[in-house]
Design a protein around this motif. Structure first.
Motif, PDB file in Angstrom:
ATOM      1  N   MET A   1       0.837  -1.198   0.000  1.00  0.00           N
ATOM      2  CA  MET A   1       0.000   0.000   0.000  1.00  0.00           C
ATOM      3  C   MET A   1       0.872   1.249   0.000  1.00  0.00           C
ATOM      4  SD  MET A   1      -3.031  -1.039   2.719  1.00  0.00           S
ATOM      5  CE  MET A   1      -1.877  -1.530   4.010  1.00  0.00           C
ATOM      6  N   ALA A   2       0.239   2.368  -0.355  1.00  0.00           N
ATOM      7  CA  ALA A   2       0.925   3.649  -0.317  1.00  0.00           C
ATOM      8  C   ALA A   2       1.138   4.084   1.132  1.00  0.00           C
ATOM      9  CB  ALA A   2       0.116   4.700  -1.068  1.00  0.00           C
ATOM     10  N   THR A   3       2.288   4.679   1.405  1.00  0.00           N
ATOM     11  CA  THR A   3       2.600   5.059   2.781  1.00  0.00           C
ATOM     12  C   THR A   3       1.661   6.130   3.324  1.00  0.00           C
ATOM     13  OG1 THR A   3       4.269   6.561   1.876  1.00  0.00           O
ATOM     14  CG2 THR A   3       5.027   4.420   2.655  1.00  0.00           C
ATOM     15  N   TRP A   4       1.109   7.005   2.430  1.00  0.00           N
ATOM     16  CA  TRP A   4       0.198   8.043   2.928  1.00  0.00           C
ATOM     17  C   TRP A   4      -1.059   7.432   3.536  1.00  0.00           C
ATOM     18  CZ3 TRP A   4      -4.677   7.910   1.067  1.00  0.00           C
ATOM     19  CH2 TRP A   4      -4.901   7.401  -0.219  1.00  0.00           C
ATOM     20  N   LEU A   5      -1.373   6.212   3.116  1.00  0.00           N
ATOM     21  CA  LEU A   5      -2.594   5.561   3.567  1.00  0.00           C
ATOM     22  C   LEU A   5      -2.453   4.983   4.977  1.00  0.00           C
ATOM     23  CD1 LEU A   5      -5.463   4.594   2.731  1.00  0.00           C
ATOM     24  CD2 LEU A   5      -4.377   2.595   1.700  1.00  0.00           C
ATOM     25  N   MET A   6      -1.231   4.681   5.373  1.00  0.00           N
ATOM     26  CA  MET A   6      -1.056   3.952   6.646  1.00  0.00           C
ATOM     27  C   MET A   6       0.047   4.533   7.509  1.00  0.00           C
ATOM     28  SD  MET A   6       0.851   0.640   5.064  1.00  0.00           S
ATOM     29  CE  MET A   6       1.989   0.843   3.692  1.00  0.00           C
ATOM     30  N   GLU A   7       0.395   5.790   7.306  1.00  0.00           N
ATOM     31  CA  GLU A   7       1.496   6.389   8.045  1.00  0.00           C
ATOM     32  C   GLU A   7       1.262   6.367   9.557  1.00  0.00           C
ATOM     33  OE1 GLU A   7       2.020  10.336   6.647  1.00  0.00           O
ATOM     34  OE2 GLU A   7      -0.107  10.842   6.763  1.00  0.00           O
ATOM     35  N   LYS A   8       0.023   6.607   9.998  1.00  0.00           N
ATOM     36  CA  LYS A   8      -0.265   6.611  11.435  1.00  0.00           C
ATOM     37  C   LYS A   8      -0.103   5.218  12.034  1.00  0.00           C
ATOM     38  CE  LYS A   8      -3.390  10.582  11.354  1.00  0.00           C
ATOM     39  NZ  LYS A   8      -4.767  11.069  11.607  1.00  0.00           N
ATOM     40  N   GLN A   9      -0.560   4.199  11.315  1.00  0.00           N
ATOM     41  CA  GLN A   9      -0.443   2.823  11.811  1.00  0.00           C
ATOM     42  C   GLN A   9       1.030   2.399  11.901  1.00  0.00           C
ATOM     43  OE1 GLN A   9      -2.549   3.856   9.474  1.00  0.00           O
ATOM     44  NE2 GLN A   9      -4.571   3.423  10.325  1.00  0.00           N
ATOM     45  N   LEU A  10       1.847   2.871  10.958  1.00  0.00           N
ATOM     46  CA  LEU A  10       3.282   2.586  11.008  1.00  0.00           C
ATOM     47  C   LEU A  10       3.929   3.272  12.215  1.00  0.00           C
ATOM     48  CD1 LEU A  10       4.169   2.952   7.223  1.00  0.00           C
ATOM     49  CD2 LEU A  10       4.320   0.836   8.545  1.00  0.00           C
ATOM     50  N   GLN A  11       3.545   4.521  12.447  1.00  0.00           N
ATOM     51  CA  GLN A  11       4.107   5.271  13.576  1.00  0.00           C
ATOM     52  C   GLN A  11       3.725   4.660  14.911  1.00  0.00           C
ATOM     53  OE1 GLN A  11       2.643   9.236  12.897  1.00  0.00           O
ATOM     54  NE2 GLN A  11       3.953   9.595  11.125  1.00  0.00           N
ATOM     55  N   ARG A  12       2.490   4.132  14.996  1.00  0.00           N
ATOM     56  CA  ARG A  12       2.016   3.540  16.256  1.00  0.00           C
ATOM     57  C   ARG A  12       2.488   2.102  16.446  1.00  0.00           C
ATOM     58  NH1 ARG A  12      -3.251   6.266  14.971  1.00  0.00           N
ATOM     59  NH2 ARG A  12      -3.936   4.287  14.069  1.00  0.00           N
ATOM     60  N   GLY A  13       3.121   1.534  15.419  1.00  0.00           N
ATOM     61  CA  GLY A  13       3.598   0.162  15.534  1.00  0.00           C
ATOM     62  C   GLY A  13       2.531  -0.875  15.241  1.00  0.00           C
ATOM     63  N   GLU A  14       1.376  -0.440  14.758  1.00  0.00           N
ATOM     64  CA  GLU A  14       0.308  -1.385  14.408  1.00  0.00           C
ATOM     65  C   GLU A  14       0.623  -2.125  13.121  1.00  0.00           C
ATOM     66  OE1 GLU A  14      -3.287   1.344  16.346  1.00  0.00           O
ATOM     67  OE2 GLU A  14      -3.073   1.160  14.170  1.00  0.00           O
ATOM     68  N   LEU A  15       1.473  -1.538  12.290  1.00  0.00           N
ATOM     69  CA  LEU A  15       1.953  -2.167  11.071  1.00  0.00           C
ATOM     70  C   LEU A  15       3.470  -2.091  11.033  1.00  0.00           C
ATOM     71  CD1 LEU A  15      -0.537  -0.842   8.356  1.00  0.00           C
ATOM     72  CD2 LEU A  15      -0.499  -3.098   9.412  1.00  0.00           C
ATOM     73  N   VAL A  16       4.066  -3.063  10.366  1.00  0.00           N
ATOM     74  CA  VAL A  16       5.521  -3.126  10.237  1.00  0.00           C
ATOM     75  C   VAL A  16       5.871  -3.256   8.762  1.00  0.00           C
ATOM     76  CG1 VAL A  16       7.597  -4.430  10.815  1.00  0.00           C
ATOM     77  CG2 VAL A  16       5.737  -4.230  12.487  1.00  0.00           C
TER      78      VAL A  16
END
Length: 302
Positions: A247-262
């Motif tokens: 996926m595009a990083t703009w779509l999941m940037e918050k989840q990456l920052q919170r550690g919900e996605l890796v």
């Protein structure tokens, strides 16, 4: 053809008569006699060669031609009013109506916060925002500014455009998924994981994009566990531990920052679709368009 003063005088009594419902009421608003208003409308009908009103003893009713002419007149008068407001503000203050068109998910996540802040600081603006993933015709639909992800590489001279960069596509999964199935160390291992893909409007699914050893972009249509026609739903499925997605990083940037996605295999990161802001060139110099274009340069796509 030049717009003479007499023609402008004829439009105002006509529009007032429609909006007030009678020549008498229109005359009171315009500080004229009822006879003057009636004669002005009659001269307008004679010049146009069309009857604008169906006159009865009880009320005025527009003919089909009159309705079409009224809609044109009100649009012209509104544009003149807006032009006067711009000049009165010495072309420095954004004022008037502005219509935007944005993609559904990107619009909600990235454009709306910027637009809310813009409207907060520009109280004279009246903004209409429509959401659509199709290619919007700016001229046909009266759109002042549109944000596009993808679309043509070149635009006609009638359209101005500002290229804001390209998406960054990465592979990701939830920590729970990786704990259960292992973290892939190669493309071959990644391909064995269950995929969560995007379901396109035409019924196909979005493939995974890869860069070949010779530098060419290739695509792989993956066997998938879920196909979802909404980007935010796709993110939610991956966060829930249902599989792996690109996926595009703009779509999941918050989840990456919170550690919900890796992120998985950063070396497989590739560029996605381009992001472009477009507008009719004839509107570029108005303060409202110019001001919002400046704001939209802050859009984040990576």
């Amino acid at each position: 053809m030049m717009m003479t003063q007499d023609r402008l005088k004829g439009i105002t009594p006509f529009v007032a008569s429609v909006e007030q419902g009678s020549f008498t009421a229109a005359a009171a608003v315009l500080h004229l006699t009822s006879s003057a208003v009636s004669k002005s409308v009659a001269r307008l009908e004679a010049r146009l060669g069309s009857q604008l009103f169906e006159r009865t003893t009880r009320r005025l009713a527009l003919t089909d031609a009159g309705q079409a002419f009224y809609e044109t007149c009100t649009r012209v008068l509104n544009e003149l009013s807006e032009a006067e407001s711009v000049l009165a503000a010495q072309r420095t203050i954004p004022v008037g109506r502005l219509r935007m068109a944005v993609p559904h998910t990107f619009g909600r996540m990235q454009v709306v916060p910027l637009l809310n802040d813009f409207c907060l600081h520009n109280p004279e603006m009246q903004v209409s925002l429509s959401f659509s993933d199709r290619i919007v015709d700016l001229f046909e639909e009266g759109v002042d500014i549109a944000v596009r992800i993808g679309g043509p590489a070149d635009y006609p001279p009638s359209l101005g455009f500002r290229y804001l960069g390209r998406e960054k596509l990465i592979f990701c999964a939830s920590p729970a998924w990786l704990a259960q199935h292992g973290t892939p160390a190669s493309w071959q291992e990644l391909a064995s994981h269950r995929a969560i893909v995007y379901d396109r409007v035409d019924g196909s699914t979005s493939p995974w994009h890869l860069m070949s050893p010779d530098g060419r972009m290739t695509t792989r249509t993956m066997a998938h566990r879920m196909a979802l026609g909404d980007g935010e739903a796709q993110v939610a499925a991956v966060v829930a531990g249902l599989g792996v997605a690109q996926m595009a990083t703009w779509l999941m940037e918050k989840q990456l920052q919170r550690g919900e996605l890796v992120q998985i295999l950063p070396a497989l990161t590739v560029e996605g679709l381009p992001l472009t802001v477009i507008w009719p060139r004839k509107k570029q110099l108005t303060p409202k368009v110019d001001a919002l274009l400046s704001v939209l340069t802050a859009l984040r796509i990576a």
